[in-house]
Motif scaffolding. Structure first.
Motif, short mmCIF file in Angstrom:
data_model
loop_
_atom_site.label_atom_id
_atom_site.label_comp_id
_atom_site.label_asym_id
_atom_site.label_seq_id
_atom_site.Cartn_x
_atom_site.Cartn_y
_atom_site.Cartn_z
N ARG A 1 37.29 37.09 40.52
CA ARG A 1 38.29 36.93 41.59
C ARG A 1 39.20 38.14 41.56
O ARG A 1 39.87 38.39 40.56
N ASN A 2 39.26 38.87 42.67
CA ASN A 2 40.09 40.07 42.76
C ASN A 2 41.28 39.78 43.66
O ASN A 2 41.13 39.63 44.87
N TYR A 3 42.46 39.70 43.06
CA TYR A 3 43.68 39.40 43.80
C TYR A 3 44.37 40.66 44.32
O TYR A 3 45.41 40.59 44.96
N ASN B 1 47.88 44.10 42.55
CA ASN B 1 47.56 42.70 42.35
C ASN B 1 48.55 41.78 43.06
O ASN B 1 49.74 42.04 43.08
N SER B 2 48.05 40.73 43.67
CA SER B 2 48.85 39.68 44.31
C SER B 2 49.68 40.18 45.49
O SER B 2 50.79 39.72 45.71
N GLN B 3 49.13 41.09 46.27
CA GLN B 3 49.79 41.58 47.49
C GLN B 3 49.01 41.11 48.71
O GLN B 3 48.76 41.87 49.64
N VAL C 1 40.35 32.17 50.89
CA VAL C 1 40.55 31.68 49.52
C VAL C 1 41.70 32.35 48.77
O VAL C 1 42.01 31.95 47.66
N GLY C 2 42.30 33.39 49.36
CA GLY C 2 43.46 34.03 48.73
C GLY C 2 43.13 35.18 47.80
O GLY C 2 44.04 35.75 47.19
N TYR C 3 41.87 35.51 47.66
CA TYR C 3 41.43 36.62 46.81
C TYR C 3 40.08 37.11 47.32
O TYR C 3 39.43 36.44 48.13
N VAL C 4 39.65 38.26 46.84
CA VAL C 4 38.34 38.79 47.22
C VAL C 4 37.34 38.45 46.12
O VAL C 4 37.63 38.59 44.93
N ILE C 5 36.18 37.99 46.54
CA ILE C 5 35.12 37.63 45.60
C ILE C 5 34.29 38.88 45.31
O ILE C 5 33.71 39.48 46.22
#
Length: 152
Positions: free
Chosen positions: A42-44, A52-54, A103-107
């Motif tokens: 999972r890449n946030y 991360n987380s932006q 999903v809120g992140y990149v797979i």
């Protein structure tokens, strides 16, 4: 020409679905020992996990970039290869955009390493097309082959 990003998005989302179903929570699948494996991540963040987380920032910037590229394609006399490079970037950007939105992140799931020398960050099909399109774009601009000079 706009069929290309649609095909990229479909391929990207299908491979990500495969990775979720078959790889999430499982040990990586080794395809070539010490070189290539399939590994669910999972890449946030963005490329290589930076920023991360932006999520909101990436959603907004992706919309701006995609519409900017579409405007550029329609406004200027580009070579076919220039337009192909740009639609590859669009397809990849939208593929990762869908993940962030859904999903809120990149797979990511393609894991390449060069033995003990270098462990490349895990990536996906969308990332591949963004990189290929960008490399092609840089080559075209550096060689001044991006504009169709035969049309006025």
């Amino acid at each position: 020409m706009y069929i290309i990003p649609i095909l990229i998005i479909i391929l990207d989302q299908l491979t990500k679905y495969f990775s979720v179903v078959n790889l999430e929570g499982e040990a990586p699948i080794v395809l070539i020992e010490n070189f290539l494996q399939l590994n669910y991540v999972r890449n946030y963040g963005a490329a290589f996990g930076i920023m991360n987380s932006q999520r909101t920032f990436f959603l907004i910037i992706t919309i701006i970039i995609v519409f900017g590229i579409i405007f550029y394609i329609n406004k200027y006399n580009n070579t076919k290869i220039m337009n192909y490079s740009l639609v590859m970037i669009i397809g990849g950007a939208i593929g990762n955009f869908i993940d962030r939105l859904r999903v809120g992140y990149v797979i990511d799931f393609i894991d390449v390493n060069f033995g003990e020398v270098y462990d490349f960050p895990v990536f996906n099909i969308a990332d591949s097309f963004i990189v290929i399109g960008t490399i092609l774009l840089v080559i075209l601009v550096m060689t001044d082959n991006y504009e169709d000079k035969g049309k006025e």
